[in-house]
Design a protein around this motif. Structure first.
Motif, PDB file in Angstrom:
ATOM      1  N   MET A   1       0.842  -1.193   0.000  1.00  0.00           N
ATOM      2  CA  MET A   1       0.000   0.000   0.000  1.00  0.00           C
ATOM      3  C   MET A   1       0.881   1.248   0.000  1.00  0.00           C
ATOM      4  O   MET A   1       2.033   1.206   0.394  1.00  0.00           O
ATOM      5  N   ASN A   2       0.295   2.362  -0.434  1.00  0.00           N
ATOM      6  CA  ASN A   2       1.024   3.632  -0.454  1.00  0.00           C
ATOM      7  C   ASN A   2       0.741   4.415   0.818  1.00  0.00           C
ATOM      8  O   ASN A   2      -0.409   4.592   1.197  1.00  0.00           O
ATOM      9  N   ILE A   3       1.797   4.883   1.454  1.00  0.00           N
ATOM     10  CA  ILE A   3       1.623   5.672   2.669  1.00  0.00           C
ATOM     11  C   ILE A   3       2.458   6.931   2.506  1.00  0.00           C
ATOM     12  O   ILE A   3       3.657   6.852   2.241  1.00  0.00           O
ATOM     13  N   THR A   4       1.820   8.111   2.614  1.00  0.00           N
ATOM     14  CA  THR A   4       2.621   9.344   2.585  1.00  0.00           C
ATOM     15  C   THR A   4       2.428  10.065   3.903  1.00  0.00           C
ATOM     16  O   THR A   4       1.346  10.051   4.483  1.00  0.00           O
ATOM     17  N   GLU A   5       3.510  10.664   4.359  1.00  0.00           N
ATOM     18  CA  GLU A   5       3.533  11.246   5.689  1.00  0.00           C
ATOM     19  C   GLU A   5       3.787  12.737   5.585  1.00  0.00           C
ATOM     20  O   GLU A   5       4.600  13.174   4.779  1.00  0.00           O
ATOM     21  N   ARG A   6       3.066  13.539   6.362  1.00  0.00           N
ATOM     22  CA  ARG A   6       3.370  14.975   6.429  1.00  0.00           C
ATOM     23  C   ARG A   6       3.095  15.494   7.827  1.00  0.00           C
ATOM     24  O   ARG A   6       2.446  14.823   8.631  1.00  0.00           O
ATOM     25  N   GLU A   7       3.645  16.688   8.122  1.00  0.00           N
ATOM     26  CA  GLU A   7       3.471  17.283   9.450  1.00  0.00           C
ATOM     27  C   GLU A   7       2.624  18.538   9.318  1.00  0.00           C
ATOM     28  O   GLU A   7       2.731  19.276   8.337  1.00  0.00           O
ATOM     29  N   GLN A   8       1.776  18.774  10.314  1.00  0.00           N
ATOM     30  CA  GLN A   8       1.016  20.026  10.335  1.00  0.00           C
ATOM     31  C   GLN A   8       0.721  20.348  11.793  1.00  0.00           C
ATOM     32  O   GLN A   8       0.155  19.518  12.511  1.00  0.00           O
ATOM     33  N   ASP A   9       1.104  21.524  12.242  1.00  0.00           N
ATOM     34  CA  ASP A   9       0.873  21.977  13.615  1.00  0.00           C
ATOM     35  C   ASP A   9       1.343  20.933  14.639  1.00  0.00           C
ATOM     36  O   ASP A   9       0.660  20.677  15.635  1.00  0.00           O
ATOM     37  N   GLY A  10       2.484  20.328  14.399  1.00  0.00           N
ATOM     38  CA  GLY A  10       3.027  19.368  15.359  1.00  0.00           C
ATOM     39  C   GLY A  10       2.323  18.019  15.356  1.00  0.00           C
ATOM     40  O   GLY A  10       2.536  17.183  16.228  1.00  0.00           O
ATOM     41  N   ILE A  11       1.489  17.794  14.358  1.00  0.00           N
ATOM     42  CA  ILE A  11       0.753  16.534  14.282  1.00  0.00           C
ATOM     43  C   ILE A  11       1.198  15.811  13.004  1.00  0.00           C
ATOM     44  O   ILE A  11       1.428  16.441  11.973  1.00  0.00           O
ATOM     45  N   THR A  12       1.345  14.497  13.097  1.00  0.00           N
ATOM     46  CA  THR A  12       1.812  13.744  11.929  1.00  0.00           C
ATOM     47  C   THR A  12       0.603  13.127  11.219  1.00  0.00           C
ATOM     48  O   THR A  12      -0.196  12.428  11.848  1.00  0.00           O
ATOM     49  N   ILE A  13       0.499  13.429   9.943  1.00  0.00           N
ATOM     50  CA  ILE A  13      -0.654  12.946   9.173  1.00  0.00           C
ATOM     51  C   ILE A  13      -0.176  11.928   8.139  1.00  0.00           C
ATOM     52  O   ILE A  13       0.770  12.186   7.398  1.00  0.00           O
ATOM     53  N   PHE A  14      -0.823  10.775   8.133  1.00  0.00           N
ATOM     54  CA  PHE A  14      -0.505   9.748   7.138  1.00  0.00           C
ATOM     55  C   PHE A  14      -1.676   9.623   6.174  1.00  0.00           C
ATOM     56  O   PHE A  14      -2.817   9.431   6.612  1.00  0.00           O
ATOM     57  N   ALA A  15      -1.395   9.746   4.878  1.00  0.00           N
ATOM     58  CA  ALA A  15      -2.437   9.488   3.890  1.00  0.00           C
ATOM     59  C   ALA A  15      -2.230   8.056   3.405  1.00  0.00           C
ATOM     60  O   ALA A  15      -1.155   7.696   2.940  1.00  0.00           O
ATOM     61  N   LEU A  16      -3.249   7.212   3.560  1.00  0.00           N
ATOM     62  CA  LEU A  16      -3.136   5.800   3.187  1.00  0.00           C
ATOM     63  C   LEU A  16      -3.884   5.549   1.891  1.00  0.00           C
ATOM     64  O   LEU A  16      -4.946   6.120   1.658  1.00  0.00           O
ATOM     65  N   GLU A  17      -3.314   4.669   1.070  1.00  0.00           N
ATOM     66  CA  GLU A  17      -3.994   4.314  -0.166  1.00  0.00           C
ATOM     67  C   GLU A  17      -3.766   2.834  -0.443  1.00  0.00           C
ATOM     68  O   GLU A  17      -2.636   2.373  -0.408  1.00  0.00           O
ATOM     69  N   GLY A  18      -4.873   2.125  -0.670  1.00  0.00           N
ATOM     70  CA  GLY A  18      -4.739   0.714  -1.034  1.00  0.00           C
ATOM     71  C   GLY A  18      -5.406  -0.208  -0.032  1.00  0.00           C
ATOM     72  O   GLY A  18      -6.354   0.166   0.636  1.00  0.00           O
ATOM     73  N   ARG A  19      -4.868  -1.430   0.080  1.00  0.00           N
ATOM     74  CA  ARG A  19      -5.490  -2.467   0.897  1.00  0.00           C
ATOM     75  C   ARG A  19      -4.699  -2.689   2.177  1.00  0.00           C
ATOM     76  O   ARG A  19      -3.513  -2.978   2.123  1.00  0.00           O
ATOM     77  N   VAL A  20      -5.371  -2.549   3.312  1.00  0.00           N
ATOM     78  CA  VAL A  20      -4.706  -2.882   4.581  1.00  0.00           C
ATOM     79  C   VAL A  20      -5.002  -4.352   4.876  1.00  0.00           C
ATOM     80  O   VAL A  20      -5.726  -4.687   5.801  1.00  0.00           O
ATOM     81  N   ASP A  21      -4.480  -5.233   4.024  1.00  0.00           N
ATOM     82  CA  ASP A  21      -4.631  -6.673   4.268  1.00  0.00           C
ATOM     83  C   ASP A  21      -3.385  -7.135   5.007  1.00  0.00           C
ATOM     84  O   ASP A  21      -2.620  -6.309   5.512  1.00  0.00           O
ATOM     85  N   SER A  22      -3.163  -8.433   5.052  1.00  0.00           N
ATOM     86  CA  SER A  22      -2.042  -8.934   5.860  1.00  0.00           C
ATOM     87  C   SER A  22      -0.720  -8.339   5.391  1.00  0.00           C
ATOM     88  O   SER A  22       0.171  -8.064   6.191  1.00  0.00           O
ATOM     89  N   GLU A  23      -0.600  -8.118   4.075  1.00  0.00           N
ATOM     90  CA  GLU A  23       0.625  -7.544   3.541  1.00  0.00           C
ATOM     91  C   GLU A  23       0.672  -6.045   3.845  1.00  0.00           C
ATOM     92  O   GLU A  23       1.676  -5.525   4.315  1.00  0.00           O
TER      93      GLU A  23
END
Lengths: 110, 568
Positions: free
Chosen positions: A1-23
């Motif tokens: 899956m694709n995971i992108t990470e960014r920071e905003q106001d001291g908080i970490t934001i992850f945008a997830l894309e795809g399948r959160v299956d076992s892999e």
């Protein structure tokens, strides 16, 4: 899956894309554990492009939630698709996680 | 009841992706709604995950069979495994009110299965190795009519899924033909070519050309060369409105085929990891030029095609692997049948043996042979090489050694004869280090000969000393003129005689240290009171612990001969 990470106001934001299956759960676990080990305890996950989640993925989320709450932080979820929201309900996770409609609302709630 | 299809895979985590594709195929055939498909996929994935972890824990391996059928308004999916049966007393009910930390421990998968399916039935066998089944039944909820008009991409998706469901031995070429004809007709082109990447040579090669193209049976292009090669190199779609104005176009193909190329649309086939696995090229749009919409449609369809091509390859590899495994299992049992059925029972003696191939088959073996005069032949050998070649050579070696013993040759003559036979019978230049000893159970005397084998370890109970015994000779199968000189020893009460192969002493740990003779000696001194078989098992356990995470790299074989204590 694709995971992108960014920071905003001291908080970490992850945008997830795809399948959160076992892999996908392994990728997600790696990304979140890395953040937690760097002392980041305020986390937001953007979930709108997650099409599928199974128990391995839920286990990862619950595990991270427990860790960040112990560090006075939280793991907040944004914009669950209908199908994913249903899985959360079946397993009763909707009561444990704070779920928001937008990233801004999630950030403001910290 | 309509049979929809079945999938048999090794129960391994990596195969969950194949299972997921199979379920999608079933969903497409039944035109299930998104929601019903999602439920079915989640329940089956959870059930398969449970089988992978609990029916086949640790090193246990085996198959998982998933079969799907349609019965009235219901879809029925049965998962069968041949692993450990589920112990219902070990299943903790999932507590929906437990705190979140407790909840992640497990039971979530089963909770999903029961929550999402309309009926769940389980049969468990009485013992491992017999089939266990889990039958999942779900009411078919079909996609609404409005949704059922499939886009070309979905249609292609359905086609590939159906082909996966219908048959697990679909030929790659048939699939490629199916894909290409679908692309050509959907985009309304005159012709098309599908190229696959040949990674080894850095080339593209045409796997299917649609319609009769005469002498152009196969095109090979360097990646980066020509139009298709350019698309393979860049991974970007290329729309050329006037072929002859483009310097990358090679008019030679037209000359040979007699076809006149006007417009060319070429798209990469990207797999989900965004790697180019092939290129699809369409020629001459039937009405005007290829449009921007055509570019996007072809790109999307080519990506779908890439997934189906990869899946078909995966299927084929999986099936290939299953065949190989089955043959290896057979080879293992054939080879095991060459070992003695039972360990000789001799009054006043305690004998143990173990044989532990690193793969299914080994180059090591041991043997016992009852001689006419009441003595017992004890043999251990290690064949050069590993795997099947070593196993075949082992069969030859066992046979010639047994023959020598059966005609009552003394140990050195058994080796000399085996050496001659092996050198004249085989040209593969394999050899075997071999130890042959004849034990007289009454006196404890052993007459032996050694063909280059690790010197057996001899623990003297009276003094606590350890010796390594050997006799002059070289490995069997190398030198035609090899000499074998016999030697003699006498085992006293409570002595322990250990024959072993280098798979025991040359095991490495994570620091690349060898287990070595010193550790073996120490271990034997520590356990002199253990019965021979238990001592052998303890040695194997200890080397496994020593290697820890490192995989054992050699076959390990042991024979332990203990003489009973004086008082017995």
């Amino acid at each position: 899956m694709n995971i992108t990470e960014r920071e905003q106001d001291g908080i970490t934001i992850f945008a997830l894309e795809g399948r959160v299956d076992s892999e996908g759960a392994l990728d997600l676990d790696l990304a979140l554990q890395t953040a937690v080990s760097e002392g980041k305890h305020k986390l937001v996950l953007e979930m709108d492009r997650v099409r599928y989640i199974n128990s391995a993925g839920l286990r990862t989320l619950a595990d991270i939630l427990t860790q960040v709450r112990a560090g006075q932080g939280d793991l907040k979820l944004v914009n669950l698709s209908q199908r994913v929201a249903r899985v959360f309900q079946i397993i009763g996770f909707d009561k444990f996680f704070s779920i928001y409609a937008t990233v801004d609302e999630a950030i403001a709630s910290f | 009841m309509t049979f929809l299809g079945e999938l048999r895979v090794q129960a391994r985590q990596e195969n969950l992706r194949l299972i997921s594709h199979f379920v999608h195929g079933v969903g497409q055939r039944l035109a299930l709604s998104d929601r019903a498909l999602f439920d079915l996929e989640l329940a089956i994935e959870e059930a398969a995950t449970n089988i992978i972890h609990h029916a086949y824990p640790g090193e246990r391996k085996g198959h998982l069979l998933i079969s799907a059928s349609e019965t009235g308004d219901f879809v029925q999916v049965t998962l069968t495994d041949w692993g450990l049966p589920l112990d219902p007393t070990k299943v903790k009910p999932f507590d929906i009110n437990a705190p979140v930390e407790a909840r992640i421990k497990g039971g979530m998968g089963l909770h999903f299965i029961h929550a999402l399916m309309d009926s769940v039935e389980r049969t468990t066998s009485a013992e491992p190795g017999q089939p266990n089944t889990l039958k999942l039944v779900k009411l078919i909820e079909r996609a609404e009519a409005g949704q059922s008009a499939m886009s070309p991409v979905q249609e292609l998706n359905a086609m590939r899924s159906v082909s996966e469901v219908m048959t697990s031995n679909i030929k790659l070429d048939d699939l490629l033909n199916l894909i290409l004809s679908k692309l050509v007709s959907t985009i309304n082109a005159e012709r098309g070519t599908l190229y696959l990447v040949d990674e080894e040579h850095g080339e593209l090669w045409s796997r299917v050309l649609l319609q009769d193209t005469g002498p152009l049976s196969e095109i090979r292009l360097k990646i980066g060369e020509g139009i298709a090669g350019h698309v393979a190199a860049t991974g970007a779609v290329l729309n050329i409105p006037d072929a002859y104005a483009d310097p990358r176009f090679n008019p030679q193909f037209d000359k040979v085929s007699g076809f006149h190329t006007r417009t060319i649309l070429t798209a990469p086939m990207l797999n989900p990891q965004q790697k180019v696995i092939g290129v699809v090229q369409l020629l001459n749009k039937k009405d005007g030029d290829f449009t921007f919409r055509d570019e996007r449609l072809l790109t999307a369809m080519a990506a779908q095609a890439a997934i189906s091509i990869e899946n078909t390859r995966l299927y084929q590899q999986e099936i290939q692997q299953q065949l190989i495994n089955r043959e290896l299992e057979t080879a293992h049992s054939i080879q095991a049948s060459f070992l003695p059925d039972r360990i000789p029972a001799l009054a006043g003696w305690d004998i143990g043996a173990l044989w532990c191939p690193i793969r299914s088959v080994a180059g090591d073996f041991y043997d016992f042979h009852a001689l006419a005069d009441g003595r017992v032949g004890v043999v251990i050998a290690d064949v050069s090489g590993k795997g099947i070649p070593a196993a075949l050579f082992m069969a030859l070696s066992v046979t010639v050694l047994r023959y020598g013993m059966s005609i009552n040759l003394p140990p050195e003559e058994v080796l000399r004869h085996a050496n001659e036979m092996i050198i004249s019978e085989q040209r593969s230049r394999m050899f075997a280090t071999t130890f042959v000893g004849y034990l007289d159970p009454d006196s404890g005397e052993m007459l032996f000969a050694c063909g280059g084998h690790n010197p057996p370890l001899w623990y003297h109970a009276a003094t606590g000393a350890v010796d390594y015994v050997t006799a002059q000779g070289v490995a069997v199968g190398i030198f035609k003129e090899a000499e074998f000189i016999p030697a003699r020893l006498r085992l006293e009460p409570s002595d322990i005689f250990v024959l072993y192969t280098d798979g025991i002493t040359e095991v490495l740990n994570s620091e690349e240290e060898e287990f070595g003779e010193d550790r073996l000696e120490a271990l034997i001194r520590q356990h002199t009171a253990l019965p021979a078989q238990e001592l052998a098992d303890r040695i194997l356990e200890t080397i496994n612990d020593f290697a820890a995470e490192q995989e054992l790299s050699d076959d390990a074989t042991l024979v332990i001969v203990k003489r009973a204590g004086g008082g017995e």
